[in-house]
Design a protein around this motif. Sequence first.
Motif: not given
Length: 645
Positions: A208-232
């Motif tokens: 498994v790679p030790k690094k990643a590229i990701t959108m930031g928290i601020r980037t996510v929070r600027k979305a007009k609508r957010i849906i988070l999925l969680a199963w199990g």
Amino acid sequence: MKDTQQAYLKNIKYQEAGKFEDTRFEKIHNVIFSNSNIGSKTVALEIADLILRKQKEGKKCVLGLATGSSPIKVYEELVRMHKEEGLSFSNVITFNLDEYYPMDKSNIQSYFYFMHEHLFNHVDILPENVHIPNGTVKSNELHQYCIAYEKMIEDNGGIDLQLLGIGRTGHIGFNEPGSHFNSETRSITLDYITRADAASAFLGIDNVPKKAITMGIRTVRKAKRIILLAWGHNKSLVIKKTIEGEVSSKVPATYLQHHKNTTFVLDEEAASELTRINTPWLVGPCIWDDKLSSKAIIWLCQKTGKSILKLIDEDYNDNGMSSLLAEEGSSYDLNIKMFNKVQHTITGWPGGKPNADDTSRPERAIPTKKRVLIFSPHPDDDVISMGGTFDRLVTQGHEVHIAYQTSGNIAVSDYEALKFAEVSKEMSCKKDDTFISTLIEQIKSKKENVIDTIEVRKLKGLIRKRESLAATRYLGVPDKNVHFLNLPFYETGGIKKNPLGKEDIKIMCKIIEDIKPHQIYAAGDLADPHGTHRVSLNALFESLAILKSKSFMNNCWVWLYKGAWQEWEIHEIDMAVPMSPDQVLKKRKAIFFHQSQKDGVMFQGSDIREFWMRAEDRNTKTAEKYKELGLADYAAIEAFVRWHF
């Protein structure tokens, strides 16, 4: 329509489809569905509605998309809508949350590959409208690349709807614990737990790679609508922390509490730790049935540190259970009733005790000798999860059959397979055994993330098969009673499996009809909606639905066990089988026959202990819980829940 009005209408839709209830504990709007399929279809419907509304307005629809197991069913439903209902993605622009780094697009573990496999290859989205972080950007260009990715989102008017999953660390995207509230697209070092959770897809955490590229928290929070999925179940604790806890960088998903248009879409397992679900008596009035009463009294014992018979009226009144006390009349009556119920789950006779009154026993006394069919998803789940009960059933004279549902071949490492191949070559009577030599060369020359050849997969399957037979022989089961089903859904050679098919169900139905069991044991793990255990259980459920009208099914009981990671809660348990110290040791030895799954197993998860250690710890803790409730003191206990079909 304003965002707040739109959110209100969406909330109404979710309330109609799922289960929504606002409480003083919860800080994020959430909806609970009976299963992930229904929840996923409801989310897909909202996304489709948004795409269509934007099309009517002549506007582009900007979606933020996630990967992982959580959104797979959402994408499947969107693909279905495209193919069967004509939903067009021609106006859709997508931005994916993240990508491993470094990671080539052609790698089957890349999120680029994932998105095209599950969505983009099957709809009419324009290739130039698809944006996924590039895992091949040079390290000295990475910072500027992330700035440009952020700018592309902004230039397209921002994200209209952001789809999220959540990791056990509380990360959204790859925003690991410690991520800042105002973070933007960037490179990040992955948490160990995140890498451990991904290990199965990479055939081991070392890959498994030790690094990643990701959108930031601020980037996510600027979305007009957010849906988070969680199963199990494995998401239940972090969901509770996120929805009910304080905002903290330690659980980055809690930042969503400050977003005005977020909905968490959960199945019952993921929502199970929420206060209104887990301890509803702390929220408001309850309708007390036997199930809820049992759960509440066990919880009260654990909270007060008292055994069942030591609880007093004050304990009930001080912990939101006064209405239960009022219904029963006194703590004494409640305690006696509960003590007897828990005590009656304990039996040393999992197949029923001959010539005994079975009124208060978990299993029937008749027939004295039962035909027992134990389903094991992988070739070691039987002994890991119920090795002590397995031993009891055999020694008490029942006709025990084992059915291994899958070959488990992908869990055998290359070096383990190479060892067996080389032994075979040395043992071969042929001076030049071309087949085995070719097999050895295929293993040695295998490249990373390449699916094994059919021959290598067969070898790995045989390793698991022979280990299983060694274990079943040790426990006294004749070879003719050991069945290797090799269900086709599993035999893809990769982590991703096929959906259950007709052939899978046909094989399952045949083994049940052939044996006509009085007892069926099966793995009841529901943590991962796409995991092999869950699919194997669904195969059993579908088969039983087909066979339930058969006369022999009238006398068939189904018992569910859990795997190496979890155990049933005490209030859920219908049958508890105690184990002596000698039986604990015998179970350990049976597990040891599965040598390919010892010493750094490929699918170990976040727990670095070997399976026998996990199993013993789990069984010991179950016994300790019974002791703490005031019942007998055993070395270990295996637990089962009866499933009524």
